[in-house]
Write a protein that holds these residues in place. Structure first.
Motif, PDB file in Angstrom:
ATOM      1  N   LEU A   1       0.954  -0.839   0.393  1.00 38.97           N
ATOM      2  CA  LEU A   1       0.502   0.325  -0.227  1.00 38.97           C
ATOM      3  C   LEU A   1       1.090   1.395  -0.203  1.00 38.97           C
ATOM      4  O   LEU A   1       0.195   2.057  -0.123  1.00 38.97           O
ATOM      5  CB  LEU A   1      -0.988  -0.095   1.083  1.00 38.97           C
ATOM      6  CG  LEU A   1      -2.390  -0.832   1.119  1.00 38.97           C
ATOM      7  CD1 LEU A   1      -2.524  -1.006   2.640  1.00 38.97           C
ATOM      8  CD2 LEU A   1      -3.068  -1.116   0.212  1.00 38.97           C
ATOM      9  N   GLU A   2       2.115   1.278   0.460  1.00 38.95           N
ATOM     10  CA  GLU A   2       3.068   2.156   0.907  1.00 38.95           C
ATOM     11  C   GLU A   2       2.909   2.923  -1.034  1.00 38.95           C
ATOM     12  O   GLU A   2       3.529   4.209  -1.395  1.00 38.95           O
ATOM     13  CB  GLU A   2       4.209   1.960   0.750  1.00 38.95           C
ATOM     14  CG  GLU A   2       4.235   1.814   2.257  1.00 38.95           C
ATOM     15  CD  GLU A   2       5.777   0.896   3.091  1.00 38.95           C
ATOM     16  OE1 GLU A   2       6.745   1.394   1.690  1.00 38.95           O
ATOM     17  OE2 GLU A   2       6.227   1.046   4.155  1.00 38.95           O
ATOM     18  N   ALA A   3       2.816   2.167  -2.328  1.00 40.01           N
ATOM     19  CA  ALA A   3       2.784   2.579  -3.692  1.00 40.01           C
ATOM     20  C   ALA A   3       1.730   3.073  -4.126  1.00 40.01           C
ATOM     21  O   ALA A   3       1.661   3.644  -5.139  1.00 40.01           O
ATOM     22  CB  ALA A   3       2.872   1.645  -4.771  1.00 40.01           C
ATOM     23  N   HIS A   4       0.683   3.357  -2.680  1.00 41.90           N
ATOM     24  CA  HIS A   4      -0.324   3.905  -2.999  1.00 41.90           C
ATOM     25  C   HIS A   4      -0.520   5.801  -2.096  1.00 41.90           C
ATOM     26  O   HIS A   4      -0.691   5.014  -1.302  1.00 41.90           O
ATOM     27  CB  HIS A   4      -1.670   3.501  -3.339  1.00 41.90           C
ATOM     28  CG  HIS A   4      -1.883   2.342  -3.906  1.00 41.90           C
ATOM     29  ND1 HIS A   4      -1.591   2.314  -5.155  1.00 41.90           N
ATOM     30  CD2 HIS A   4      -1.005   0.883  -3.881  1.00 41.90           C
ATOM     31  CE1 HIS A   4      -1.509   1.073  -5.980  1.00 41.90           C
ATOM     32  NE2 HIS A   4      -1.639   0.336  -4.948  1.00 41.90           N
ATOM     33  N   PRO A   5       0.235   7.033  -2.971  1.00 40.08           N
ATOM     34  CA  PRO A   5       0.140   7.594  -1.645  1.00 40.08           C
ATOM     35  C   PRO A   5      -1.144   8.121  -1.062  1.00 40.08           C
ATOM     36  O   PRO A   5      -1.270   8.591  -0.036  1.00 40.08           O
ATOM     37  CB  PRO A   5       0.777   8.861  -2.250  1.00 40.08           C
ATOM     38  CG  PRO A   5       1.280   8.602  -3.636  1.00 40.08           C
ATOM     39  CD  PRO A   5       0.073   6.869  -3.494  1.00 40.08           C
ATOM     40  N   ASP A   6      -2.115   7.834  -1.618  1.00 37.00           N
ATOM     41  CA  ASP A   6      -4.096   8.122  -0.869  1.00 37.00           C
ATOM     42  C   ASP A   6      -4.378   7.295  -0.140  1.00 37.00           C
ATOM     43  O   ASP A   6      -5.331   7.914   0.569  1.00 37.00           O
ATOM     44  CB  ASP A   6      -4.408   8.228  -2.321  1.00 37.00           C
ATOM     45  CG  ASP A   6      -5.078   6.969  -2.852  1.00 37.00           C
ATOM     46  OD1 ASP A   6      -4.156   5.825  -2.478  1.00 37.00           O
ATOM     47  OD2 ASP A   6      -6.448   7.119  -3.063  1.00 37.00           O
TER      48      ASP A   6
END
Length: 265
Positions: free
Chosen positions: A22-27
């Motif tokens: 999930l770190e790859a998805h800033p939102d």
């Protein structure tokens, strides 16, 4: 807008794996974790997440048991995370947005999050519509005002190249170029333009007839998009595509409208 997310899995390593992906998805904002359905019940009540990544098999209360226990008004969007394909059908029968098979693939996670964002945008538009109706009813002094009475519809203004949208007792003149996308909510349309959402009673066919087909494309039975606002186009499965708009919103192009892909490239 951040996507407030709760991770529910009885395996600490599985929860950690989702965190890293999930770190790859800033939102995406991880607001909490839970190791079983009982903990998750209280976490949902306390944290009010937008999304729950929910393991199916857990001790005491499993994923399906949690959903049965949650009251409808507190129900977040659900993406099941399971090690078994057999759980997929059951997951969708509970109206889950999507399901992920363990070990979770990064690309499939991205697709699931795109579905979540689209579902959340639709839910937000519905809530905005309800707030708008309450406001109109309050200002008009008519507490029993129905949405049909409050929103009269729209008409074209050819001389000005604008749409005149009747909103209760007022008329909003809208430059079509401000429209980013339009989606259907039952018998009504939600027009997302200029940072706000206008709601009116009309059909998608009627709206299509009043917009320039070279700029506004029907990509789903319930969605019209302004092609100038499309930033990214990604293929999905079975001829479907995901569109990302300049503001970060994600829309789905269904395979019934795959002929529109060439016009978006």
């Amino acid at each position: 807008m951040s996507l407030r997310t709760l991770i529910v899995d009885d395996e600490p390593l599985a929860r950690r794996g989702l965190e890293l992906r999930l770190e790859a998805h800033p939102d995406v904002e991880i607001v909490g974790e839970a190791g079983n359905g009982r903990e998750a019940f209280f976490a949902v009540s306390a944290l009010n997440p937008d999304l729950v990544l929910l393991d199916v098999q857990m001790p005491e209360v499993d994923g399906f048991g949690l959903l049965r226990a949650l009251p409808p008004e507190r129900m977040p969007l659900i993406v099941f995370v399971t090690a078994y394909d057999a759980h997929a059908l059951a997951a969708f029968s509970t109206s889950a947005v999507d399901y992920l098979l363990k070990p979770v693939d990064c690309e499939r996670l991205a697709e699931a999050l795109a579905r979540v964002r689209a579902a959340l945008a639709s839910r937000t538009a519905g809530a905005h519509r309800d707030r708008l109706l309450r406001l109109i009813a309050e200002l008009s002094g008519r507490p029993g005002l129905s949405l049909e009475e409050a929103l009269g519809g729209f008409e074209a203004v050819p001389s000005a190249g604008r749409l005149a949208i009747r909103d209760g007792d007022r008329t909003v003149r809208l430059d079509p170029g401000e429209i980013r996308w339009i989606d259907a909510a039952g018998d009504y349309l939600c027009i997302h333009a200029g940072g706000e959402t206008l709601v009116l009673r009309a059909t998608m066919r009627e709206m299509e007839q009043r917009l320039d087909p070279r700029r506004f494309l029907r990509i789903h039975r319930s969605t019209i998009v302004n092609r100038d606002c499309v930033r990214e186009l990604r293929p999905h499965v079975n001829g479907e595509y995901f569109l990302t708009l300049e503001g970060g919103q994600t829309l789905k192009l269904s395979r019934s409208y795959k002929d529109k892909v060439a016009l978006l490239c």
